[in-house]
Every structure is written in structure tokens, then in C-alpha cells.
Design a protein around this motif. Structure first.
Motif, short mmCIF file in Angstrom:
data_model
loop_
_atom_site.label_atom_id
_atom_site.label_comp_id
_atom_site.label_asym_id
_atom_site.label_seq_id
_atom_site.Cartn_x
_atom_site.Cartn_y
_atom_site.Cartn_z
N MET A 147 -14.30 -13.37 -0.03
CA MET A 147 -14.11 -14.77 -0.24
C MET A 147 -14.54 -15.30 -1.63
O MET A 147 -15.72 -15.12 -1.97
N ILE A 148 -13.86 -16.06 -2.14
CA ILE A 148 -14.15 -16.54 -3.53
C ILE A 148 -14.81 -18.09 -3.58
O ILE A 148 -14.22 -18.84 -2.76
N ILE A 149 -15.96 -18.46 -4.07
CA ILE A 149 -16.42 -19.81 -4.06
C ILE A 149 -16.19 -20.52 -5.25
O ILE A 149 -16.53 -19.93 -6.39
N ASP A 150 -15.24 -21.55 -5.23
CA ASP A 150 -15.38 -22.36 -6.36
C ASP A 150 -16.76 -23.18 -6.66
O ASP A 150 -17.37 -23.86 -6.00
N PRO A 151 -17.14 -22.92 -7.82
CA PRO A 151 -18.53 -23.55 -8.37
C PRO A 151 -18.59 -24.88 -8.35
O PRO A 151 -19.72 -25.53 -8.59
N ALA A 152 -17.32 -25.48 -8.55
CA ALA A 152 -17.30 -26.97 -8.52
C ALA A 152 -17.59 -27.67 -7.21
O ALA A 152 -17.74 -28.89 -7.04
N VAL A 153 -17.04 -26.84 -6.26
CA VAL A 153 -17.26 -27.23 -4.87
C VAL A 153 -18.47 -26.80 -4.37
O VAL A 153 -18.96 -27.55 -3.40
N GLY A 154 -18.73 -25.47 -4.40
CA GLY A 154 -19.56 -24.58 -3.81
C GLY A 154 -18.94 -24.16 -2.42
O GLY A 154 -17.77 -24.32 -2.26
N LEU A 155 -19.91 -23.50 -1.56
CA LEU A 155 -19.44 -22.80 -0.31
C LEU A 155 -19.15 -23.89 0.68
O LEU A 155 -20.00 -24.75 1.13
N ALA A 156 -17.67 -24.25 0.88
CA ALA A 156 -17.46 -25.18 2.03
C ALA A 156 -17.42 -24.91 3.30
O ALA A 156 -17.49 -23.76 3.57
N GLY A 157 -17.66 -25.76 4.02
CA GLY A 157 -18.00 -25.40 5.53
C GLY A 157 -16.87 -24.58 6.23
O GLY A 157 -17.20 -24.00 6.94
N TYR A 158 -15.92 -25.01 5.97
CA TYR A 158 -14.55 -24.22 6.48
C TYR A 158 -14.37 -22.86 6.17
O TYR A 158 -14.09 -22.08 6.78
N GLN A 159 -14.89 -22.40 4.92
CA GLN A 159 -15.08 -21.19 4.53
C GLN A 159 -15.88 -20.43 5.17
O GLN A 159 -15.91 -19.26 5.60
N ALA A 160 -17.23 -20.95 5.31
CA ALA A 160 -18.04 -20.06 6.15
C ALA A 160 -17.78 -20.00 7.64
O ALA A 160 -17.95 -18.80 8.03
N ARG A 161 -17.23 -21.09 8.39
CA ARG A 161 -16.70 -20.80 9.44
C ARG A 161 -15.47 -19.76 9.74
O ARG A 161 -15.55 -18.86 10.53
N GLU A 162 -14.73 -19.73 8.75
CA GLU A 162 -13.49 -18.79 8.50
C GLU A 162 -14.20 -17.38 8.58
O GLU A 162 -13.60 -16.31 9.25
N LEU A 163 -15.09 -17.27 7.89
CA LEU A 163 -15.61 -15.93 7.58
C LEU A 163 -16.03 -15.57 8.83
O LEU A 163 -16.24 -14.33 9.36
N ALA A 164 -17.03 -16.45 9.55
CA ALA A 164 -17.67 -15.89 10.90
C ALA A 164 -16.77 -15.65 11.83
O ALA A 164 -16.91 -14.68 12.42
N PHE A 165 -15.63 -16.36 11.86
CA PHE A 165 -14.48 -16.01 12.86
C PHE A 165 -13.81 -14.50 12.48
O PHE A 165 -13.83 -13.76 13.25
N ALA A 166 -13.78 -14.24 11.00
CA ALA A 166 -13.18 -12.98 10.88
C ALA A 166 -14.18 -11.91 11.07
O ALA A 166 -13.75 -10.79 11.08
N LEU A 167 -15.50 -12.03 11.24
CA LEU A 167 -16.04 -10.96 11.55
C LEU A 167 -16.34 -10.81 13.15
O LEU A 167 -17.26 -9.93 13.76
N GLY A 168 -15.79 -11.60 13.85
CA GLY A 168 -15.69 -11.41 15.29
C GLY A 168 -16.75 -12.18 16.06
O GLY A 168 -17.12 -12.09 17.33
N LEU A 169 -17.41 -13.11 15.20
CA LEU A 169 -18.62 -14.02 15.95
C LEU A 169 -18.19 -14.98 16.66
O LEU A 169 -16.92 -15.28 16.53
N SER A 170 -18.84 -15.49 17.72
CA SER A 170 -18.35 -16.44 18.54
C SER A 170 -19.64 -17.22 19.18
O SER A 170 -20.91 -17.00 18.86
N GLY A 171 -19.36 -18.74 19.66
CA GLY A 171 -20.34 -19.37 20.18
C GLY A 171 -21.44 -19.73 19.13
O GLY A 171 -21.13 -20.13 17.85
N GLY A 172 -22.68 -19.67 19.43
CA GLY A 172 -23.78 -20.26 18.53
C GLY A 172 -23.86 -19.36 17.29
O GLY A 172 -24.51 -19.55 16.39
N GLN A 173 -23.47 -17.92 17.47
CA GLN A 173 -23.48 -16.96 16.50
C GLN A 173 -22.82 -17.53 14.98
O GLN A 173 -23.08 -17.31 14.11
N ILE A 174 -21.60 -18.40 15.55
CA ILE A 174 -20.93 -19.01 14.15
C ILE A 174 -21.74 -19.86 13.56
O ILE A 174 -22.03 -19.99 12.36
N ALA A 175 -22.59 -20.72 14.00
CA ALA A 175 -23.37 -21.75 13.50
C ALA A 175 -24.47 -21.06 12.79
O ALA A 175 -25.11 -21.30 11.80
#
Length: 391
Positions: A147-175
Motif C-alpha cells: 500500500m502506497i501512502i500519499d505524503p500530502a495526505v498521510g496514512l488515511a483511516g480507510y487505508q489502515a482499515r482496508e489493510l487490517a481486513f486484508a490480513l484477516g483481522l476482525s473485531g477489536g483487532q482491526i482498531a
């Protein structure tokens, strides 16, 4: 600049990454004390060196008694630990990290690196951690998520959640994963890091995420504005030649050849090493003395190159702009006289005050070989090295 695991964990914990409790030990007795201090029924003792693959090399062990911790620590201190990343010489173990054992349910991989193609920070993650990223890429390339991070925006919340889902995490592990990702990104950005890696990032039996291992590397060119980071440098883990050069402000990288190089400018240094290879030789180092090199700085460069016992010939290649050829010539002459140089030296000068520099070398009475072109200099260096080796 690399730092130790315990230093990386301390930094990342300061940004909010959960890490196991642990302590540094500088003796077997202190290692045992750390285990007693932490409490519990088991501890992991880890050799602190700048290298991966410590477990496979015998540098990591699960211990179940304080006596076992002390005995294992005694076998590590002063040992040259050889891993697939250190080379045959290995790296000395002078400190250990003793931490509480973790009940591991799953291991993940997480890394923040500079992607030169996109000129952005890239997150690399996998649901299969615990092995080197090179092995992961070879054995299970489909498990890697990038996943590429745009330096003008930084790490967006949706990117972090998308990666957590892609790794198979669920529930409180996502947060929890979102918090870990944001913390690593801030550490990377705010400290001019070059790499942040957590391998493995584990899920404990309780469901909590914790960084079981951590690595960080920093941009050497930015250390002037990061004194707290620069203070973490451990010269004992560096190539002694590179450590010596760094102490004198020289850009030096040790190689495996036998033709020492003293050059100004990174591009010219790369071209010189290419010409040496083309002529059939092997460069012993990359050394850029930089602009405005005084005779004293040139003499220091000679001492640095000569700290490598494999060097049998020295090639000096200078294209002077800010530098002056007469300064370089005076430095070469000073090195001969101050160091007692007895190796062949080939000098190629061009640019500012080139005639004055050549005249100084010619009238010095020293056995310095002067050439007009880089190709001639490389061929002369390789030829002399072969003659000396045969003799």
C-alpha cells in the motif's frame, strides 16, 4: 544507520505500538536479574546485533528458569554470531534483550519502506510473519499486501482499515492494527526513518496485537537534526573501516576487493569502480572525499583505505571543481611521508589547477604513477595488483 531491537521497541512504544515487557542486559548476572524483575514462568533471551536471522543462528532462546537465562547469556556474550546476513565474520554480541514470553496465536509481518519507483512510503504486510521478507516473497508471494501512502495526505483511516481486513483481522483487532499502523507511520515520518519493520507482529491468545520483534533504520543524511537518534549508534556493529570513515566525515562503504579508491563525487566513484571491474579488478571500497578536500583530509582518506588489510593498490581519481588538484597532490605527498606508504599509488587528476597538481607529483620524487584518463588509471591499478599478487 541501524539500531538494536530494544532501541527500536522503545521508540515505537513511545509512538503507541504495544511491545512485550523486557530489559537490556550487559552481563549474564544482569540477564538473570532482568528475568527475576519481569517475573513470570518463561522468558525469551535475544542477542542484540544488527542482523536478521538471529533465531536460526542460535541467538534467540526461550528459557524457563533464571539459571537457564544466565547460562544461555554466558554463552552469547562476546560471541561472534554468524547469520545469513552478517557474512562469515559475524557480529559481536555485547548486549542482550530479556523479555517476557508471549503466548502466540498468529504471526504477521509489517514493514514500512521507501519505494523509489513511486517516491512514496510503502507499507508491506503479510498474514504469514516470522520469516525474512525475502523468504516470504519467494515462498508465499500472494500473501504480501502493498500500500502506497500519499505524503500530502498521510496514512488515511480507510487505508489502515482496508489493510487490517486484508490480513484477516476482525473485531477489536482491526482498531488495534489501525493504531499500530498509524504509530509506525508517525515514527517513520517524524524521525526520518528509512525502514520500520515489525516481524513478527503477533496476535496473542488474548487476541491482543504486540510487536514481538522490531527493526528501524534511519537516513544518515538527516541525523544532524535527530541527535537523539544519532546517539543510538553502536559502532561495535559497524564495519570498522566504515566507522573510522564516519568519525572523519568521509563517505565510505567497504567492499571485498583489493584496489583501494579515493575519489571525489559519488557518481565519479561509481564510474571508477565500474572501470576497475571492466579492467578485470575488484574495488576494495567506495570512498568520496567530498568537495573542498584539504591535504589533511586526503591524508585521512589514505589512512581509512589502508585500514583494510586486503588493499594492495590505491587509485586516486579526482575531477576538481570545488576541489583543487594541487590540494589533492599535496595530500598524496603528505600521506606518503606521514604514513610511510609502501603501496603503489595511481593518480588521475583533472579540473581546477590540474597542471599545478601534476607538477607537484612529478617533482616529489615519489613513485606515484600519474595517468590522464580514468581508463588508463583503472588498467594500471589492475595490472600492478596482478604483478604484486604474482610476486
Amino acid at each position: 544507520m541501524d539500531i538494536h531491537e530494544h532501541q527500536a521497541k522503545e521508540i515505537l512504544a513511545g509512538f503507541g505500538v504495544p511491545v512485550p515487557r523486557g530489559g537490556v542486559a550487559y552481563s549474564p548476572e544482569q540477564a538473570g536479574y532482568r528475568a527475576r524483575e519481569l517475573g513470570g514462568e518463561a522468558w525469551v533471551v535475544k542477542a542484540q546485533i544488527h542482523s536478521g536471522g538471529r533465531g536460526e543462528a542460535g541467538g534467540v532462546k526461550l528459557c524457563k528458569t533464571e539459571e537457564e537465562v544466565r547460562d544461555y547469556a554466558a554463552t552469547l556474550f562476546g560471541k561472534q554470531l554468524v547469520t545469513k546476513q552478517t557474512g562469515a565474520a559475524g557480529k559481536g554480541v555485547y548486549r542482550l534483550w530479556v523479555e517476557e514470553a508471549s503466548d502466540i496465536q498468529q504471526e504477521l509481518y509489517l514493514g514500512f519502506v521507501l519505494d523509489r519507483k513511486s517516491e512514496r512510503i510503502m507499507i508491506v504486510a503479510s498474514s504469514h510473519g516470522g520469516m525474512e521478507i525475502e523468504d516470504l516473497a519467494e515462498k508465499d508471494p500472494d500473501s504480501l499486501r502493498r500500500m502506497i501512502i500519499d505524503p500530502a495526505v498521510g496514512l488515511a483511516g480507510y487505508q489502515a482499515r482496508e489493510l487490517a481486513f486484508a490480513l484477516g483481522l476482525s473485531g477489536g483487532q482491526i482498531a488495534q492494527m489501525v493504531n499500530v499502523l498509524n504509530a509506525c507511520y508517525r515514527a517513520y515520518r517524524d524521525l526520518d526513518a528509512f525502514m520500520v519493520e515489525i516481524n513478527p507482529l503477533v496476535i496473542r491468545a488474548s487476541g491482543d496485537l504486540v510487536a514481538l520483534d522490531a527493526k528501524m533504520s534511519f537516513d544518515t543524511n538527516a541525523l544532524y537534526r535527530r541527535p537523539d537518534v544519532a546517539a543510538l549508534r553502536d559502532p561495535s556493529q559497524e564495519d570498522p573501516r566504515e566507522a573510522m570513515a564516519a568519525d572523519h566525515g568521509l563517505a565510505y562503504v567497504g567492499l571485498d576487493g583489493d584496489i583501494g579508491c579515493i575519489i571525489n563525487g559519488a557518481g565519479l566513484a561509481m564510474a571508477t569502480m565500474d572501470m576497475i571491474k571492466l579492467a578485470g579488478g575488484e574495488p576494495a571500497n567506495f570512498l568520496d572525499i567530498g568537495g573542498g578536500a584539504s591535504p589533511e583530509r586526503v591524508c585521512t582518506a589514505f589512512r581509512t583505505v589502508l585500514s583494510d588489510p586486503n588493499v594492495g593498490v590505491i587509485l586516486v581519481n579526482i575531477f576538481a571543481g570545488i576541489n583543487r588538484c594541487d590540494w589533492i597532490a599535496n595530500g598524496v605527498i603528505q600521506a606518503y611521508r606521514d604514513i610511510g606508504l609502501d603501496l603503489p599509488v595511481i593518480v588521475r587528476l583533472a579540473g581546477t589547477n590540474v597542471q599545478e597538481g601534476k607538477a607537484l607529483l612529478e617533482t616529489s620524487g615519489l613513485p606515484i604513477i600519474a595517468t590522464d584518463t580514468l581508463a588508463e588509471a583503472a588498467e594500471a591499478a589492475v595490472s600492478l595488483r596482478r604483478q604484486n599478487a604474482a610476486a
